[in-house]
Design a protein around this motif. Structure first.
Motif, PDB file in Angstrom:
ATOM      1  N   PRO A   1       0.841  -1.196   0.000  1.00 23.20           N
ATOM      2  CA  PRO A   1       0.000   0.000   0.000  1.00 23.20           C
ATOM      3  C   PRO A   1       0.877   1.248   0.000  1.00 23.20           C
ATOM      4  O   PRO A   1       2.016   1.209   0.464  1.00 23.20           O
ATOM      5  N   THR A   2       0.359   2.333  -0.529  1.00 22.35           N
ATOM      6  CA  THR A   2       1.031   3.626  -0.462  1.00 22.35           C
ATOM      7  C   THR A   2       0.087   4.616   0.213  1.00 22.35           C
ATOM      8  O   THR A   2      -1.068   4.295   0.487  1.00 22.35           O
ATOM      9  N   ASP A   3       0.582   5.803   0.446  1.00 23.01           N
ATOM     10  CA  ASP A   3      -0.246   6.809   1.095  1.00 23.01           C
ATOM     11  C   ASP A   3      -1.265   7.427   0.145  1.00 23.01           C
ATOM     12  O   ASP A   3      -2.411   7.656   0.514  1.00 23.01           O
ATOM     13  N   VAL A   4      -0.882   7.683  -1.096  1.00 22.14           N
ATOM     14  CA  VAL A   4      -1.778   8.362  -2.032  1.00 22.14           C
ATOM     15  C   VAL A   4      -1.453   7.960  -3.467  1.00 22.14           C
ATOM     16  O   VAL A   4      -0.302   7.692  -3.798  1.00 22.14           O
TER      17      VAL A   4
ATOM     18  N   LEU B   1      -9.266  20.442 -16.338  1.00 26.88           N
ATOM     19  CA  LEU B   1      -8.518  19.521 -15.492  1.00 26.88           C
ATOM     20  C   LEU B   1      -9.471  18.476 -14.913  1.00 26.88           C
ATOM     21  O   LEU B   1     -10.506  18.817 -14.350  1.00 26.88           O
ATOM     22  N   GLU B   2      -9.117  17.214 -15.063  1.00 19.06           N
ATOM     23  CA  GLU B   2      -9.881  16.117 -14.486  1.00 19.06           C
ATOM     24  C   GLU B   2      -8.898  15.131 -13.870  1.00 19.06           C
ATOM     25  O   GLU B   2      -7.823  14.900 -14.418  1.00 19.06           O
ATOM     26  N   GLY B   3      -9.286  14.575 -12.747  1.00 13.18           N
ATOM     27  CA  GLY B   3      -8.400  13.610 -12.126  1.00 13.18           C
ATOM     28  C   GLY B   3      -9.019  12.956 -10.917  1.00 13.18           C
ATOM     29  O   GLY B   3     -10.101  13.328 -10.464  1.00 13.18           O
ATOM     30  N   GLU B   4      -8.291  11.974 -10.425  1.00 11.01           N
ATOM     31  CA  GLU B   4      -8.738  11.194  -9.275  1.00 11.01           C
ATOM     32  C   GLU B   4      -7.591  11.101  -8.275  1.00 11.01           C
ATOM     33  O   GLU B   4      -6.444  10.858  -8.651  1.00 11.01           O
ATOM     34  N   ILE B   5      -7.929  11.297  -7.022  1.00 13.05           N
ATOM     35  CA  ILE B   5      -6.976  11.146  -5.921  1.00 13.05           C
ATOM     36  C   ILE B   5      -7.532  10.064  -5.008  1.00 13.05           C
ATOM     37  O   ILE B   5      -8.707  10.100  -4.644  1.00 13.05           O
ATOM     38  N   ILE B   6      -6.676   9.117  -4.646  1.00 10.57           N
ATOM     39  CA  ILE B   6      -7.066   8.066  -3.706  1.00 10.57           C
ATOM     40  C   ILE B   6      -6.055   8.109  -2.571  1.00 10.57           C
ATOM     41  O   ILE B   6      -4.848   8.000  -2.804  1.00 10.57           O
ATOM     42  N   ALA B   7      -6.552   8.300  -1.350  1.00 18.22           N
ATOM     43  CA  ALA B   7      -5.666   8.425  -0.194  1.00 18.22           C
ATOM     44  C   ALA B   7      -6.017   7.371   0.846  1.00 18.22           C
ATOM     45  O   ALA B   7      -7.187   7.046   1.040  1.00 18.22           O
TER      46      ALA B   7
ATOM     47  N   THR C   1      -2.852   4.304   6.245  1.00 22.99           N
ATOM     48  CA  THR C   1      -1.470   4.762   6.229  1.00 22.99           C
ATOM     49  C   THR C   1      -1.350   6.079   6.977  1.00 22.99           C
ATOM     50  O   THR C   1      -0.380   6.309   7.709  1.00 22.99           O
ATOM     51  N   ALA C   2      -2.343   6.963   6.821  1.00 25.73           N
ATOM     52  CA  ALA C   2      -2.324   8.236   7.551  1.00 25.73           C
ATOM     53  C   ALA C   2      -2.291   7.992   9.052  1.00 25.73           C
ATOM     54  O   ALA C   2      -1.534   8.642   9.787  1.00 25.73           O
TER      55      ALA C   2
ATOM     56  N   LEU D   1      -4.729  14.970   5.209  1.00 25.74           N
ATOM     57  CA  LEU D   1      -4.794  16.210   4.432  1.00 25.74           C
ATOM     58  C   LEU D   1      -3.527  16.376   3.600  1.00 25.74           C
ATOM     59  O   LEU D   1      -3.598  16.754   2.421  1.00 25.74           O
ATOM     60  N   LEU D   2      -2.366  16.073   4.172  1.00 22.82           N
ATOM     61  CA  LEU D   2      -1.114  16.127   3.418  1.00 22.82           C
ATOM     62  C   LEU D   2      -1.193  15.235   2.180  1.00 22.82           C
ATOM     63  O   LEU D   2      -0.777  15.628   1.095  1.00 22.82           O
ATOM     64  N   TYR D   3      -1.735  14.031   2.318  1.00 18.16           N
ATOM     65  CA  TYR D   3      -1.821  13.121   1.177  1.00 18.16           C
ATOM     66  C   TYR D   3      -2.710  13.683   0.074  1.00 18.16           C
ATOM     67  O   TYR D   3      -2.400  13.572  -1.114  1.00 18.16           O
ATOM     68  N   VAL D   4      -3.818  14.301   0.465  1.00 14.76           N
ATOM     69  CA  VAL D   4      -4.727  14.884  -0.528  1.00 14.76           C
ATOM     70  C   VAL D   4      -4.051  16.080  -1.203  1.00 14.76           C
ATOM     71  O   VAL D   4      -4.130  16.234  -2.423  1.00 14.76           O
TER      72      VAL D   4
END
Length: 163
Positions: A61-64, A76-82, A86-87, A103-106
């Motif tokens: 697993p990773t943080d983000v 702009l289009e995109g996806e963030i998975i956090a 891990t947090a 919040l840092l990961y986002v």
């Protein structure tokens, strides 16, 4: 219009969806975008591990994760998975609040979507400075924002499963 959708698929950590959306909104607008559609999904480590295996061939697993989805010359289009899991574990290891770690990961994922990377030492330094700036802009005191961004020696994302 900058549209940010927040979805939580984890039950480990209580989240402030408004703050996470505002973080993305500020970063996107700060990069000069007036139109964007970003989805932020919060998961646990098991789900993040599966996503890393599926999309990056990483067996951890990773943080983000961030996935730019924009068409050329489009908004702009995109996806963030956090990962909330891990947090929580990193926050405990570094003496931070888990909500601030998340919040840092986002913030990190949003910065990737607007074009920053951290694959070289110079780029990683620029990324860390941007993270610190935006965390402070979002109300985290400067000294605490710096300790979130630099809990240990600065690193790049490449080969580092936790940053």
């Amino acid at each position: 219009m900058i549209d940010i959708a927040i979805t939580s698929r984890q039950d480990l950590l209580s989240i402030d969806a408004d703050l996470l959306a505002e973080a993305c909104r500020r970063i996107v607008a700060g990069a000069g975008h007036t139109q964007a559609a970003i989805s932020v999904t919060l998961v646990d480590d098991t789900q993040m591990h599966e996503l890393n295996r599926k999309h990056l061939d990483h067996d951890y697993p990773t943080d983000v994760l961030s996935f730019p989805l924009s068409e050329p010359d489009g908004p702009l289009e995109g996806e963030i998975i956090a990962s909330a899991g891990t947090a929580m574990s990193n926050a405990q290891d570094y003496g931070h609040r888990a909500e601030e770690e998340l919040l840092l990961y986002v913030v990190h994922g949003a910065l990737h979507l607007v074009g920053l990377d951290d694959k070289t030492p110079a780029a990683a330094t620029k990324m860390r400075e941007a993270e610190s700036y935006w965390l402070t802009d979002l109300g985290i005191p400067h000294d605490r924002a710096r300790s979130l961004v630099y809990p240990t020696e600065p690193t790049t994302c490449e080969g580092d499963p936790t940053r």
